[in-house]
Design a protein around this motif. Sequence first.
Motif, PDB file in Angstrom:
ATOM      1  N   ARG A 110       1.300 -13.321 -18.021  1.00 24.00           N
ATOM      2  CA  ARG A 110       1.282 -11.977 -17.432  1.00 24.00           C
ATOM      3  C   ARG A 110       1.559 -12.054 -15.925  1.00 24.00           C
ATOM      4  O   ARG A 110       2.275 -11.223 -15.373  1.00 24.00           O
ATOM      5  CB  ARG A 110      -0.072 -11.315 -17.700  1.00 24.00           C
ATOM      6  N   GLN A 139      15.441  -4.757  -4.912  1.00 25.80           N
ATOM      7  CA  GLN A 139      16.096  -3.450  -5.020  1.00 25.80           C
ATOM      8  C   GLN A 139      15.862  -2.642  -3.739  1.00 25.80           C
ATOM      9  O   GLN A 139      16.792  -2.024  -3.209  1.00 25.80           O
ATOM     10  CB  GLN A 139      15.563  -2.697  -6.233  1.00 25.80           C
ATOM     11  N   LYS A 162      11.813  -8.194  -8.342  1.00 30.30           N
ATOM     12  CA  LYS A 162      12.973  -7.352  -8.635  1.00 30.30           C
ATOM     13  C   LYS A 162      12.882  -6.037  -7.854  1.00 30.30           C
ATOM     14  O   LYS A 162      13.887  -5.571  -7.297  1.00 30.30           O
ATOM     15  CB  LYS A 162      13.034  -7.090 -10.144  1.00 30.30           C
ATOM     16  N   GLU A 163      11.667  -5.439  -7.797  1.00 27.60           N
ATOM     17  CA  GLU A 163      11.472  -4.199  -7.055  1.00 27.60           C
ATOM     18  C   GLU A 163      11.732  -4.406  -5.559  1.00 27.60           C
ATOM     19  O   GLU A 163      12.385  -3.581  -4.910  1.00 27.60           O
ATOM     20  CB  GLU A 163      10.054  -3.658  -7.264  1.00 27.60           C
ATOM     21  N   THR A 183       5.224 -12.491 -15.365  1.00 32.29           N
ATOM     22  CA  THR A 183       5.922 -11.226 -15.620  1.00 32.29           C
ATOM     23  C   THR A 183       5.757 -10.278 -14.440  1.00 32.29           C
ATOM     24  O   THR A 183       6.725  -9.645 -13.989  1.00 32.29           O
ATOM     25  CB  THR A 183       5.369 -10.568 -16.902  1.00 32.29           C
ATOM     26  N   VAL A 184       4.514 -10.162 -13.947  1.00 29.82           N
ATOM     27  CA  VAL A 184       4.238  -9.285 -12.798  1.00 29.82           C
ATOM     28  C   VAL A 184       5.030  -9.772 -11.589  1.00 29.82           C
ATOM     29  O   VAL A 184       5.631  -8.971 -10.864  1.00 29.82           O
ATOM     30  CB  VAL A 184       2.719  -9.247 -12.498  1.00 29.82           C
ATOM     31  N   CYS A 185       5.067 -11.072 -11.369  1.00 31.57           N
ATOM     32  CA  CYS A 185       5.797 -11.642 -10.237  1.00 31.57           C
ATOM     33  C   CYS A 185       7.282 -11.305 -10.342  1.00 31.57           C
ATOM     34  O   CYS A 185       7.893 -10.871  -9.351  1.00 31.57           O
ATOM     35  CB  CYS A 185       5.580 -13.150 -10.200  1.00 31.57           C
ATOM     36  N   GLN A 186       7.876 -11.488 -11.510  1.00 31.77           N
ATOM     37  CA  GLN A 186       9.297 -11.197 -11.691  1.00 31.77           C
ATOM     38  C   GLN A 186       9.594  -9.720 -11.453  1.00 31.77           C
ATOM     39  O   GLN A 186      10.566  -9.372 -10.780  1.00 31.77           O
ATOM     40  CB  GLN A 186       9.751 -11.598 -13.111  1.00 31.77           C
ATOM     41  N   ARG A 187       8.735  -8.842 -11.977  1.00 30.83           N
ATOM     42  CA  ARG A 187       8.949  -7.408 -11.820  1.00 30.83           C
ATOM     43  C   ARG A 187       8.843  -6.999 -10.344  1.00 30.83           C
ATOM     44  O   ARG A 187       9.688  -6.272  -9.825  1.00 30.83           O
ATOM     45  CB  ARG A 187       7.932  -6.643 -12.670  1.00 30.83           C
ATOM     46  N   ARG A 188       7.816  -7.503  -9.655  1.00 30.87           N
ATOM     47  CA  ARG A 188       7.618  -7.162  -8.244  1.00 30.87           C
ATOM     48  C   ARG A 188       8.759  -7.713  -7.382  1.00 30.87           C
ATOM     49  O   ARG A 188       9.211  -7.060  -6.452  1.00 30.87           O
ATOM     50  CB  ARG A 188       6.278  -7.710  -7.730  1.00 30.87           C
TER      51      ARG A 188
END
Length: 191
Positions: free
Chosen positions: A16, A30, A26-27, A19-24
């Motif tokens: 988890r 962006q 990416k944000e 996953t959180v690291c990858q999502r953050r």
Amino acid sequence: MGRPKVKLAWVEERKRRATVCQRRMKELIQMAEELTIVCDTSACLVFYNRNNGKLVGWPSLEEAQSLIDCYNALPETERNMNADEEESSFIKTITKEIEKKLELSRKAVEELKMDNLMLQIKNGSRMIADLSQTEIEKLKSYASKKIAYYDRELRKQHPNTSGNEPFLEDDDGEMKTYEGESSESDGADNA
């Protein structure tokens, strides 16, 4: 309606957390990309993962390194100029606010001193003859400012008065008359 506020805390579960690291990441990438387009600036992001020793750079590691080298090549004064200006501006703003509050406090203390001095004179614990020249000057200035303030306030509440009519009464409720006024009319106009 906006996204609910996320509680920032260590994510215990390894999958988890990844996953959180990858999502953050990416944000953030962006947002940085949008910032470079909207503001026409250069930007880079560098992420280092301690768990696997992996280094991630945006837009690429080479471009990030090039931008960092350009920054480091600037003279010390230019590198810190924007940071100093923002910090200095913030400090100046806070200093001005504090100075205003301090000035208001000083005025309030001075008014309290003058009110106390006037009360002491009224009660007879201090005599006007015992006052220093400085105290007399401050008292005169304070009294004239107060008179002007109350005169303005009375004119607001009674806009039809001419300002020549007396507002003060004796202790026995009689209106005081001043030189040049008729005692018959009690200071009011005869209609």
